[in-house]
Design a protein around this motif. Structure first.
Motif, PDB file in Angstrom:
ATOM      1  N   TYR A 437       0.831  -1.207   0.000  1.00  0.00           N
ATOM      2  CA  TYR A 437       0.000   0.000   0.000  1.00  0.00           C
ATOM      3  C   TYR A 437       0.865   1.257   0.000  1.00  0.00           C
ATOM      4  CZ  TYR A 437      -3.463   3.480   1.379  1.00  0.00           C
ATOM      5  OH  TYR A 437      -4.263   4.599   1.422  1.00  0.00           O
ATOM      6  N   ASP A 441       0.457   1.824  -4.017  1.00  0.00           N
ATOM      7  CA  ASP A 441      -0.950   2.183  -4.185  1.00  0.00           C
ATOM      8  C   ASP A 441      -1.074   3.617  -4.701  1.00  0.00           C
ATOM      9  OD1 ASP A 441      -3.832   1.241  -3.447  1.00  0.00           O
ATOM     10  OD2 ASP A 441      -3.703   3.356  -2.862  1.00  0.00           O
ATOM     11  N   LYS A 442      -2.155   3.858  -5.437  1.00  0.00           N
ATOM     12  CA  LYS A 442      -2.348   5.196  -6.016  1.00  0.00           C
ATOM     13  C   LYS A 442      -2.546   6.264  -4.950  1.00  0.00           C
ATOM     14  CE  LYS A 442      -7.387   5.089  -6.760  1.00  0.00           C
ATOM     15  NZ  LYS A 442      -8.457   5.224  -7.771  1.00  0.00           N
ATOM     16  N   ASP A 443      -3.037   5.864  -3.754  1.00  0.00           N
ATOM     17  CA  ASP A 443      -3.195   6.840  -2.673  1.00  0.00           C
ATOM     18  C   ASP A 443      -1.865   7.488  -2.298  1.00  0.00           C
ATOM     19  OD1 ASP A 443      -5.872   6.411  -2.476  1.00  0.00           O
ATOM     20  OD2 ASP A 443      -5.795   5.226  -0.623  1.00  0.00           O
ATOM     21  N   ASN A 444      -0.781   6.772  -2.511  1.00  0.00           N
ATOM     22  CA  ASN A 444       0.533   7.267  -2.102  1.00  0.00           C
ATOM     23  C   ASN A 444       1.398   7.715  -3.273  1.00  0.00           C
ATOM     24  OD1 ASN A 444       0.086   6.904   0.693  1.00  0.00           O
ATOM     25  ND2 ASN A 444       0.264   4.697   0.363  1.00  0.00           N
ATOM     26  N   ASN A 452       5.025   6.061  -3.186  1.00  0.00           N
ATOM     27  CA  ASN A 452       4.988   5.361  -4.464  1.00  0.00           C
ATOM     28  C   ASN A 452       5.720   6.219  -5.500  1.00  0.00           C
ATOM     29  OD1 ASN A 452       4.273   4.282  -6.938  1.00  0.00           O
ATOM     30  ND2 ASN A 452       2.076   4.319  -6.582  1.00  0.00           N
ATOM     31  N   ARG A 457      -0.448   3.901 -10.730  1.00  0.00           N
ATOM     32  CA  ARG A 457      -1.843   4.044 -10.283  1.00  0.00           C
ATOM     33  C   ARG A 457      -2.702   3.011 -10.985  1.00  0.00           C
ATOM     34  NH1 ARG A 457       0.079   9.914 -11.409  1.00  0.00           N
ATOM     35  NH2 ARG A 457       0.252  10.821  -9.317  1.00  0.00           N
ATOM     36  N   ASP A 459      -6.404   1.027 -10.470  1.00  0.00           N
ATOM     37  CA  ASP A 459      -7.638   1.000  -9.669  1.00  0.00           C
ATOM     38  C   ASP A 459      -7.934  -0.398  -9.115  1.00  0.00           C
ATOM     39  OD1 ASP A 459      -8.063   3.684 -10.037  1.00  0.00           O
ATOM     40  OD2 ASP A 459      -9.318   3.410 -11.818  1.00  0.00           O
ATOM     41  N   HIS A 462      -5.745  -0.993  -6.177  1.00  0.00           N
ATOM     42  CA  HIS A 462      -6.202  -0.168  -5.056  1.00  0.00           C
ATOM     43  C   HIS A 462      -7.370  -0.843  -4.324  1.00  0.00           C
ATOM     44  CE1 HIS A 462      -7.294   3.403  -2.770  1.00  0.00           C
ATOM     45  NE2 HIS A 462      -8.542   3.273  -3.208  1.00  0.00           N
ATOM     46  N   GLU A 463      -8.332  -1.352  -5.081  1.00  0.00           N
ATOM     47  CA  GLU A 463      -9.489  -1.999  -4.446  1.00  0.00           C
ATOM     48  C   GLU A 463      -9.060  -3.214  -3.630  1.00  0.00           C
ATOM     49  OE1 GLU A 463     -12.435  -2.880  -7.360  1.00  0.00           O
ATOM     50  OE2 GLU A 463     -12.645  -0.792  -7.998  1.00  0.00           O
ATOM     51  N   ILE A 466      -7.198  -2.024  -0.367  1.00  0.00           N
ATOM     52  CA  ILE A 466      -8.120  -1.471   0.636  1.00  0.00           C
ATOM     53  C   ILE A 466      -8.940  -2.601   1.278  1.00  0.00           C
ATOM     54  CG2 ILE A 466     -10.131   0.014   0.973  1.00  0.00           C
ATOM     55  CD1 ILE A 466      -7.452   1.496   0.586  1.00  0.00           C
TER      56      ILE A 466
END
Length: 530
Positions: A437, A441-444, A452, A457, A459, A462-463, A466
């Motif tokens: 993560y 992960d795209k959040d970072n 990251n 990125r 999706d 990411h799902e 999470i």
């Protein structure tokens, strides 16, 4: 039932202890230990650092609510004596230890806990403006609030279930700071750190040394050492010479070329154990970053680079077999590792073929950023960069090597100024979330504070990540992380290079040090037999 599930999750991988304990001897008080370090700290605020060099210093100044048992990733109480978890897994209630003092003489209590957390996530907190709080954004965004119940009881409320939460609480970034010191020093707190740990800060001469001294009022009892001096000696061969001369007492990250010499020296002692780490090459896929180059947006180019780099040779000749070749972002000693992944073989012809398919039959020119300091996952980045440069040149890619001072290197790669960069990661808590993560992960993939640094990125990934955070079912988490590694392998944002052993070298009269699998360095139990 919920508590049993939590316990199952929290009992991390326990490693064999590699220690210098001599049980027959009684520890002695006194003396100064001089530690040869590969580089200088960037900051000394534990919540506002991301690099191991800084963490090595702050780990001996600060403490958190919980901590790892020596030599393991198993959680035990620290500034909190105990805790309870609500049935829905959303509220953690911590009962704090009484009689603990900060180095400035003020009391540790619930107000300090609330202050230490809220300064990181509450934009209205008076200290919030003084930090970047990168780790909070990477790993603690599930924290909804931190509430004082009474002077020695605190509740942490989550917005959704978060399986790695207690493991995360043992990390340096949520160590408790003195509110009084924060208010006194403001933006300069990172140069005047005040915690509750066994050693207190004395001085910092930039790029030369940091000195800590024993905290006489430490709640677990005074440490054995009077002082620790962290000396900056970037060259590992020079560190060894200093150790042999006796001007330092211990060193990190020995040069693999020197291991036989160390083992044959009766005055020295080499400690080693499998590391929870990865050294990697990241390719910048972020079109919104200043360092993005069009070829890295094409998966065929990224796979070509994976085929072009001879990782076996790098591990054999540059790591000197003190590491294993990496094919995934997490090491094989970590639960959730997907050993069914088939690595990209070293095949320059295949690399050229993929480059041609992608529209680069004659290759292209780029820049490879190389770290200026030894790291636990990459002892000699300049030489590894040169080896990768030669491998890429063989398939038509001209990679110009660029390096810059360590603190700037971290800031600029987080800002995406690189087309390609060498970096690595030592796990913070023994949980795959802390690698997958945080790093992929795209959040970072946030320009300016990215964990990251491939700015990858996806999706679907990411799902999955999470979902893995929000279930307390360990078997389900393992399945999700194995799937995540398949996706990452296919998209190839990195070339995973190696997982290195943890290694430290001491003079024979240094006793009591316990090597930690996460490369955290705690000197509370260390003493000198002199």
């Amino acid at each position: 039932m919920r508590k049993k599930v939590f316990l199952a999750i929290l009992v991390g991988v326990v490693f064999l202890l590699s220690s210098a304990f001599v049980l027959a001897q009684e520890p002695k008080y006194g003396g100064t230990l001089v530690f040869g370090s590969g580089g200088d700290a960037t900051r000394l605020d534990p919540a506002d650092v991301t690099d191991g060099l800084s963490i090595t210093r702050t780990d001996n100044i600060f403490e958190g609510l919980v901590q790892y048992k020596p030599g393991t990733t198993e959680i035990e109480p620290c500034l909190a004596e105990r805790w309870e978890v609500s049935e829905d897994g959303l509220t953690f209630t911590f009962y704090l230890r009484k009689g603990v003092k900060f180095h400035d003489g003020t009391d540790f209590n619930a107000d300090a806990v609330v202050y230490s957390f809220k300064r990181q996530f509450d934009p209205n907190h008076p200290f919030h403006k003084y930090g970047e709080w990168a780790y909070w954004k990477w790993m603690f965004t599930s924290v909804k609030d931190v509430v004082k119940v009474d002077d020695y009881t605190v509740k942490i409320i989550l917005s959704e279930p978060y399986a790695p939460f207690l493991s995360n609480l043992a990390m340096f970034t949520v160590a408790i700071v003195s509110p009084t010191a924060c208010e006194k020093y403001g933006p300069d707190f990172f140069k005047n750190p005040v915690g509750t740990g066994p050693f207190k800060f004395v001085e910092w001469v930039k790029d030369d040394h940091i000195t800590l001294e024993a905290f006489e009022d430490y709640w677990q009892g005074r440490p054995y050492l009077d002082r620790i001096i962290f000396r900056v000696i970037p060259d590992p061969s020079v560190r060894l010479l200093e150790l042999e001369k006796g001007s330092i007492d211990a060193m990190e990250y020995p040069n693999p070329d020197d291991l036989e010499r160390i083992k044959n020296n009766p005055d020295l002692m080499l400690l080693e154990a499998p590391g929870i780490n990865v050294g990697y090459l990241a390719m910048n896929m972020g079109e919104d970053t200043p360092g993005f180059q069009k070829p890295f947006g094409d998966v065929r180019v990224r796979r070509a680079i994976n085929h072009a780099i001879n990782k076996e040779a790098i591990v054999k000749y540059l790591y000197k077999d003190t590491a294993i070749v990496a094919k995934n972002p997490i090491p094989p000693t970590m639960w959730g590792y997907n050993d069914e992944i088939e690595d990209y073989e070293y095949n320059p012809d295949k690399a050229r073929e993929l480059l041609k398919e992608a529209g680069y039959p004659n290759g292209f020119e780029t820049t490879l950023w190389a770290m200026p300091v030894s790291r636990p996952y990459m002892y000699d980045p300049p030489k590894i960069a040169e080896a990768i440069q030669a491998d890429l040149e063989a398939v038509g890619i001209k990679a110009n090597i660029y390096t810059v001072e360590w603190g700037t290197y971290l800031q600029e790669t987080e800002a995406g100024k690189h087309p390609m960069c060498l970096l690595g990661w030592t796990g913070d808590n023994g949980d795959p979330d802390n690698f997958l993560y945080v790093l992929l992960d795209k959040d970072n993939a946030i320009v300016g504070s990215a964990g990251n640094v491939a700015f990858y990125r996806n999706d679907e990934l990411h799902e999955i990540l999470i979902k893995a955070q929000r279930t307390y079912d360990q078997e389900e988490r393992i399945k999700l992380y194995k799937k995540a590694q398949e996706i990452i392998h296919n998209d190839a944002p990195w070339v995973p290079i190696a997982h290195a052993k943890n290694q430290m070298v001491f003079k024979k009269d240094v006793k009591g040090y316990v090597l930690h699998p996460l490369d955290r360095k705690f000197f509370y139990t260390t003493w000198l037999d002199r």
